[in-house]
Design a protein around this motif. Structure first.
Motif, PDB file in Angstrom:
ATOM      1  N   HIS A  97      33.315  91.254  23.658  1.00  0.00           N
ATOM      2  CA  HIS A  97      34.374  92.098  23.098  1.00  0.00           C
ATOM      3  C   HIS A  97      34.592  91.658  21.660  1.00  0.00           C
ATOM      4  O   HIS A  97      34.763  90.465  21.399  1.00  0.00           O
TER       5      HIS A  97
ATOM      6  N   LEU B 266      43.652  88.422  33.917  1.00  0.00           N
ATOM      7  CA  LEU B 266      42.873  87.753  32.874  1.00  0.00           C
ATOM      8  C   LEU B 266      43.646  87.538  31.568  1.00  0.00           C
ATOM      9  O   LEU B 266      43.649  86.425  31.022  1.00  0.00           O
TER      10      LEU B 266
ATOM     11  N   ASP C  23      45.303  94.569  25.156  1.00  0.00           N
ATOM     12  CA  ASP C  23      43.903  94.848  24.844  1.00  0.00           C
ATOM     13  C   ASP C  23      43.110  95.363  26.025  1.00  0.00           C
ATOM     14  O   ASP C  23      41.973  95.759  25.874  1.00  0.00           O
ATOM     15  N   THR C  24      43.689  95.326  27.222  1.00  0.00           N
ATOM     16  CA  THR C  24      42.857  95.663  28.373  1.00  0.00           C
ATOM     17  C   THR C  24      43.226  96.990  29.019  1.00  0.00           C
ATOM     18  O   THR C  24      42.441  97.538  29.761  1.00  0.00           O
TER      19      THR C  24
ATOM     20  N   ASN D   5      31.443  88.271  36.382  1.00  0.00           N
ATOM     21  CA  ASN D   5      30.829  87.789  35.159  1.00  0.00           C
ATOM     22  C   ASN D   5      31.716  88.162  33.976  1.00  0.00           C
ATOM     23  O   ASN D   5      31.534  89.183  33.341  1.00  0.00           O
ATOM     24  N   PHE D   6      32.710  87.322  33.741  1.00  0.00           N
ATOM     25  CA  PHE D   6      33.636  87.654  32.667  1.00  0.00           C
ATOM     26  C   PHE D   6      32.923  87.634  31.326  1.00  0.00           C
ATOM     27  O   PHE D   6      32.023  86.835  31.094  1.00  0.00           O
ATOM     28  N   SER D   7      33.350  88.505  30.464  1.00  0.00           N
ATOM     29  CA  SER D   7      32.812  88.468  29.108  1.00  0.00           C
ATOM     30  C   SER D   7      33.835  87.740  28.231  1.00  0.00           C
ATOM     31  O   SER D   7      34.825  87.220  28.725  1.00  0.00           O
ATOM     32  N   THR D   8      33.582  87.681  26.941  1.00  0.00           N
ATOM     33  CA  THR D   8      34.486  86.924  26.076  1.00  0.00           C
ATOM     34  C   THR D   8      34.848  87.738  24.846  1.00  0.00           C
ATOM     35  O   THR D   8      34.157  88.689  24.490  1.00  0.00           O
ATOM     36  N   TYR D   9      35.948  87.352  24.211  1.00  0.00           N
ATOM     37  CA  TYR D   9      36.288  87.910  22.907  1.00  0.00           C
ATOM     38  C   TYR D   9      35.539  87.101  21.858  1.00  0.00           C
ATOM     39  O   TYR D   9      35.567  85.869  21.884  1.00  0.00           O
TER      40      TYR D   9
ATOM     41  N   LYS E 299      43.553 100.585  18.765  1.00  0.00           N
ATOM     42  CA  LYS E 299      44.961 100.209  18.713  1.00  0.00           C
ATOM     43  C   LYS E 299      45.553 100.911  17.516  1.00  0.00           C
ATOM     44  O   LYS E 299      45.296 100.543  16.374  1.00  0.00           O
TER      45      LYS E 299
ATOM     46  N   ILE F 141      41.781  89.106  39.028  1.00  0.00           N
ATOM     47  CA  ILE F 141      40.965  89.600  37.905  1.00  0.00           C
ATOM     48  C   ILE F 141      41.830  90.329  36.894  1.00  0.00           C
ATOM     49  O   ILE F 141      41.640  90.206  35.682  1.00  0.00           O
TER      50      ILE F 141
ATOM     51  N   ASN G  66      39.517  82.818  25.700  1.00  0.00           N
ATOM     52  CA  ASN G  66      39.269  84.152  25.148  1.00  0.00           C
ATOM     53  C   ASN G  66      38.348  84.972  26.053  1.00  0.00           C
ATOM     54  O   ASN G  66      37.429  85.614  25.604  1.00  0.00           O
ATOM     55  N   TYR G  67      38.633  84.907  27.369  1.00  0.00           N
ATOM     56  CA  TYR G  67      37.826  85.699  28.295  1.00  0.00           C
ATOM     57  C   TYR G  67      38.226  87.164  28.222  1.00  0.00           C
ATOM     58  O   TYR G  67      39.360  87.501  27.935  1.00  0.00           O
ATOM     59  N   ALA G  68      37.265  88.014  28.492  1.00  0.00           N
ATOM     60  CA  ALA G  68      37.519  89.450  28.450  1.00  0.00           C
ATOM     61  C   ALA G  68      36.971  90.078  29.721  1.00  0.00           C
ATOM     62  O   ALA G  68      36.283  89.428  30.504  1.00  0.00           O
ATOM     63  N   ASP G  69      37.306  91.345  29.903  1.00  0.00           N
ATOM     64  CA  ASP G  69      36.833  92.072  31.079  1.00  0.00           C
ATOM     65  C   ASP G  69      35.331  91.951  31.234  1.00  0.00           C
ATOM     66  O   ASP G  69      34.608  91.901  30.245  1.00  0.00           O
ATOM     67  N   PRO G  70      34.854  91.939  32.488  1.00  0.00           N
ATOM     68  CA  PRO G  70      33.401  91.964  32.666  1.00  0.00           C
ATOM     69  C   PRO G  70      32.811  93.275  32.155  1.00  0.00           C
ATOM     70  O   PRO G  70      33.539  94.242  31.912  1.00  0.00           O
TER      71      PRO G  70
ATOM     72  N   LEU H   7      38.209 100.703  22.270  1.00  0.00           N
ATOM     73  CA  LEU H   7      39.653 100.800  22.514  1.00  0.00           C
ATOM     74  C   LEU H   7      40.342 100.774  21.158  1.00  0.00           C
ATOM     75  O   LEU H   7      40.187  99.818  20.407  1.00  0.00           O
TER      76      LEU H   7
END
Lengths: 134, 841
Positions: free
Chosen positions: A44, B408, B333-334, A25-29, A115, B405, B418-422, A113
């Motif tokens: 995110h 990504l 970013d990951t 279940n990928f999340s999004t920015y 930067k 995975i 613009n997918y991000a980590d689950p 996180l």
């Protein structure tokens, strides 16, 4: 091994692979404003610390409560609550990635996180700083 | 302009040798390829021989050049020549000598040189052992070397710079006015230095091992090339097997050393976090393991040759892919610990690497695919090779799943998404790989007992029944007496953990029994069984230590701090893992009573150890059953940044693991905070910034649990009730005694409220003078996290046993005589131990 059995194996593997990818279940920015529309959904945020508003953290009172404000490049702003210790470099960070979800007007953060102006990127700044000390 | 105090000679020497190595590696590669194209017959034998000699000469020239480059970088860093950007970025004057080596491989350039030096070492061994394959294999190695050196060559081609040299000058790279002054060097007093997070002996040991692992993967690839180019497909596997074993061993150990480092000294709270950088190294290893098993199958039965080729070629491709992931900044970013230096240049250079090495290999493989012999007959279901192949395939698919995975950020870059980590990254991997562990556990357990081609069912049942019985009993005992308490992902996942646990225990037992009953304790033949036993033990350790990892600093369990600020959403989702310890105040943490005693300075600047006294008191007898001091430490940087290293108490069965997450910031105006005086009658109220307090009473010579005065003393004790902002109340009892005409004040401290109370006497109008002092930080405190990791030692023991199994297999496959084996093992262990000693000096 017969070619047919190899094909079957590959097909099964591909099917498993596709199923697995769907199970992730990928999340999004997101921006702060789009996150506000997706209440309760894990996103995110790429934002920066709003230095004009107070950072609330008192390790003696509650070491697991940090509250600050974040803004993003599109002008969105939100309060962020993080149930953990304050990352030491928070004030120095120039960009923060916040993982969590919007709950009302507050971003409930699970992970931060930072930067920081890394020494790889900002040799110039660092050097200027070092040199200007003398 | 002439600049003062610069040392330009080392840089010129270094750069010259980089260029020499660059040219020599290309010359060597071309000469080797040319030599390998000459047929071996009498007329041309002489010509071939002279080309070989030429290629070897070029090889050793580039070896010596790279060695010189390495020594030059060390020289520049150790002499603090900050006119060189590399020394400025990675070295500093306070840096202890043991970390100077680490400086070299902290940067991109130095780590490429480390990698290329390992190519040289491996190449030298190959020159002496590879015989007729020397030319094609070293042709490949030297071609790879050429591309690697290109990454650090730093020459201009028109207006574009190719590679970044470690010898560039600070004043040329950074444009600020100061560098136009001839005496600019006198302003640069110190370099930035090695990142404090990396100041650890593992930084001295882990990168060389990991890069040896990466570098060694080129050797099996070279063997595969030698057979594809000569179309002699059948006889490369046997000599390539020990090299593949070496790769798997070193890379595996290198990866887990990284885990040990993370566990010991970085505050990630564990040894594996499925971070993209970790995954990037794991995936090539898994594919190589698949390749290794296919090669073993081919060696014994003639099956799986095509798969062997494919996995070896893909394994190397993923080594390059992982280089791309970790070194181009794409993971920005990951990941918490990849290189951040982005740049198109690196992308292009790694692209060249793939085009030069991997693409031709894929091309050769596809072109020759039909000609590579394969057995058309179906494998027997009871044959060992069938199940080994299935195992390889599952390992390979798991590797693809992990890298799919992890990639990504790459998809985002390519497709603009613009997918991000689950939400729960670790669980995303764990829920799949726990099932992989189950299957691999079963396969490694029973396939040892299978024979190649065909196995009798009776034999199998007879041999397997005892290990299965033992495993069932052990797993049941475990489930009853030491149940896994990982319930937060639901019963399904818990069942999966138990299945994986069953399978890995089964594998430990079955491989152990195999060594004992089938091989009759013949260790030399048991390399595979030992390696599998070690692997299974490691997985068992991982399942138990992660499944039953306990956060003992959990606030809610200690009941000491009840967070009244829950935020608008009520109960926070995250466990509250941080606990604040006030100096000298014993606090309950799990089964322990913990007291923060004091700080002690370390040899390094800005580094402080925090001494924590742990006591475990038996609740029935009241005896102290455990008593020890842990000293986690932290670097406090400029701007109060913090970088902490854990303190760990090792027990045979578990580790108590703790690290600092926040320390109190000493405020300079603490000491100057003054008592504010209030003149009060009894029952008067006065205010302070966060609430108010009432003077209830003033007692003369009280005798209670707090004070034991007798009527002979002259003592006054004020009884004060403090009403805090959160509507709680606290009592304070400041006192005043008179003895020998001297007034002594016994102030009372309310640590939680940061308040000091003083009874200062009587005012002229017979009011009591009560002093109150408030401060942001009256007391020292630290905030920490503490975990208990049970049976973590199984992980490390498993790793060592696995490496031992690999070494035994390598020795057996190379038919190394016993004394050679013994000598090499002693040498390797001696070298590691020596490095360890240097590191801890």
């Amino acid at each position: 091994m017969k070619t047919s059995s190899i094909i079957i194996l590959v097909a099964i593997a591909a099917a498993i692979g596709v199923l697995l990818m769907y199970s992730v279940n990928f999340s999004t920015y997101d921006t702060i404003s789009s996150a506000k529309e997706k209440q309760g959904k894990y996103v995110h945020l790429i934002a920066r610390l709003d230095k004009s508003k107070p950072i609330q953290y008192d390790a003696i009172k509650d070491p697991n409560y940090l509250s600050f404000y974040a803004t993003d490049s599109l002008g969105g702003s939100t309060q962020v609550i993080y149930h953990n210790t304050k990352p030491a470099e928070l004030e120095q960070s120039d960009r923060i990635v916040l993982k969590g979800k919007m709950e009302g007007n507050v971003f409930e953060c699970n992970d931060i996180l930072l930067k920081c102006p890394s020494k790889y990127k900002d040799d110039k700044k660092q050097l200027e700083k070092t040199v200007s000390q003398y | 302009m002439k600049f003062e105090g610069e040392h330009l000679l080392p840089g010129q020497v270094g750069h010259f040798f980089v260029l020499l190595a660059f040219v020599a590696s290309l010359v060597s590669s071309v000469a080797y390829f040319y030599a390998s194209s000459i047929k071996e017959n009498l007329q041309q034998a002489k010509e071939k021989h002279s080309w070989m000699l030429f290629a070897r000469a070029a090889f050793f020239i580039q070896f010596i050049s790279l060695l010189t480059v390495f020594i030059t970088i060390y020289y520049i860093c150790s002499h603090h020549y900050f006119e060189y950007l590399y020394a400025y970025k990675h070295a500093s004057i306070e840096l202890e000598p043991k970390y100077l080596l680490a400086c070299i491989w902290e940067g991109q350039e130095g780590s490429f040189i480390l990698w290329s030096l390992w190519h040289c070492v491996l190449g030298t061994i190959l020159i002496f052992t590879a015989k007729k394959r020397e030319a094609p294999i070293l042709g490949v190695v030297m071609l790879a070397q050429f591309v690697l050196v290109m990454m650090v060559v730093g020459i201009y081609f028109g207006n574009t710079r190719i590679g970044s040299s470690p010898f560039v000058l600070t004043r040329n790279e950074i444009n600020i006015p100061i560098f136009s002054q001839p005496n600019y060097l006198s302003f640069i007093k110190d370099g930035i230095g090695l990142n404090v997070l990396l100041r650890n002996y593992w930084m001295v040991i882990h990168p060389p091992i990991l890069f040896l692992g990466f570098a060694s993967t080129i050797v099996p690839l070279g063997f595969a090339y030698s057979s594809l180019s000569t179309k002699n497909f059948t006889d490369w596997v046997k000599p390539a097997l020990p090299w593949t074993l070496l790769s798997c061993c070193v890379l595996g150990v290198g990866i887990m050393m990284g885990g040990k480092w993370a566990y010991e000294s970085l505050s990630f709270g564990g040894y594996w976090a499925w971070d993209p950088v970790e995954n990037a190294a794991l995936v090539p290893w898994m594919i190589l393991i698949s390749g290794l098993h296919c090669m073993a199958v081919y060696n014994s039965t003639g099956n799986a040759l095509r798969a062997s080729y494919l996995f070896i070629i893909l394994g190397y491709f993923f080594v390059l892919y992982s280089t791309f992931l970790t070194r181009t900044g794409i993971l920005g970013d990951t990941s918490v610990h990849s290189f951040t230096e982005a740049g198109m240049a690196m992308n292009i250079l790694i692209g060249i690497y793939v085009v030069v090495i991997s693409l031709p290999m894929f091309f050769l493989f596809i072109k020759n695919y039909k000609k590579i012999p394969s057995i058309q007959k179906e494998e027997n279901l009871s044959s060992r090779e069938f199940w080994m192949f299935i195992g390889s395939l599952i390992f390979f698919l798991s590797a693809l799943f992990i890298i799919a995975i992890t990639s990504l950020p790459v998809y985002n870059k390519i497709f603009g998404t613009n997918y991000a980590d689950p939400q729960d990254r670790e669980f995303t991997y764990n829920k799949v790989l726990v099932l992989v562990a189950f299957i691999i556990g079963l396969l490694t357990a029973f396939s040892q007992y299978l024979k190649y081609r065909n196995t009798e069912k009776k034999y199998l049942i007879k041999k397997m029944s005892v290990p299965i019985g033992i495993t069932v009993i052990l797993t049941l005992l475990l489930a009853i007496f030491y149940p896994i308490e990982y319930t937060k992902k639901g019963p399904g996942f818990l069942i999966a953990i138990y299945l994986a646990l069953f399978a890995s225990i089964f594998s430990v037992i079955a491989n152990g029994a195999y060594l004992k009953t089938v091989l009759k304790g013949n260790m030399k033949a048991g390399g595979a069984a030992i390696a599998h036993l070690g692997f299974a033990l490691m997985i068992t350790g991982m399942l138990i230590s992660s499944g039953n990892k306990k956060v003992i600093s959990d606030n809610r369990k200690t009941g000491l701090f009840i967070p009244f600020d829950k935020g608008p959403t009520g109960q926070p989702e995250n466990p509250l893992e941080n606990l604040t310890l006030l100096k000298d105040v014993p606090t309950k943490m799990g089964n322990y009573l913990v007291t923060y005693l004091n700080d002690s300075a370390a040899a390094e600047k800005n580094r402080t150890f925090y001494n924590l006294h742990f006591q475990k008191i038996d609740s029935t007898t009241g005896k102290i059953s455990e008593d020890f001091i842990l000293s986690p430490d932290a670097y406090r940087m400029k701007d109060n940044n913090l970088s902490s290293n854990p303190g760990t108490r090792h027990y045979f069965t578990h580790d108590v693991f703790t690290y600092i997450s926040t320390i109190s910031v000493k405020n300079s105006d603490d000491d100057t905070a003054k008592f504010k005086m209030h003149e009060m009658n009894l029952h008067d109220t006065a205010y302070y910034s966060k609430g108010f307090f009432v003077l209830n009473n003033v007692l003369k010579d009280p005798d209670n649990e707090r004070f034991h005065f007798s009527p002979d003393d002259t003592a006054l004790v004020a009884d004060i009730t403090v009403h805090n902002a959160d509507s709680t109340t606290t009592k304070a009892f400041p006192a005043l005694t008179i003895s020998n005409q001297q007034i002594n004040y016994i102030d009372d401290t309310l640590i939680r409220q940061n308040l000091y109370f003083k009874l200062a006497g009587l005012s002229s109008d017979k009011k009591f003078k009560i002093g109150i002092k408030e401060s942001e930080t009256l007391t020292d405190f630290i905030t920490l996290k503490a975990y208990v990791f049970p049976y973590i030692n199984l992980v490390w023991a498993g790793l060592l046993i696995m490496a031992g199994g690999f070494i035994i297999s390598i020795c057996r496959r190379t038919k190394a005589a016993n004394y050679v084996t013994a000598l090499s093992v002693v040498l390797i262990i001696g070298a590691l131990f020596y490095m360890f000693l240097i590191a801890n000096r």
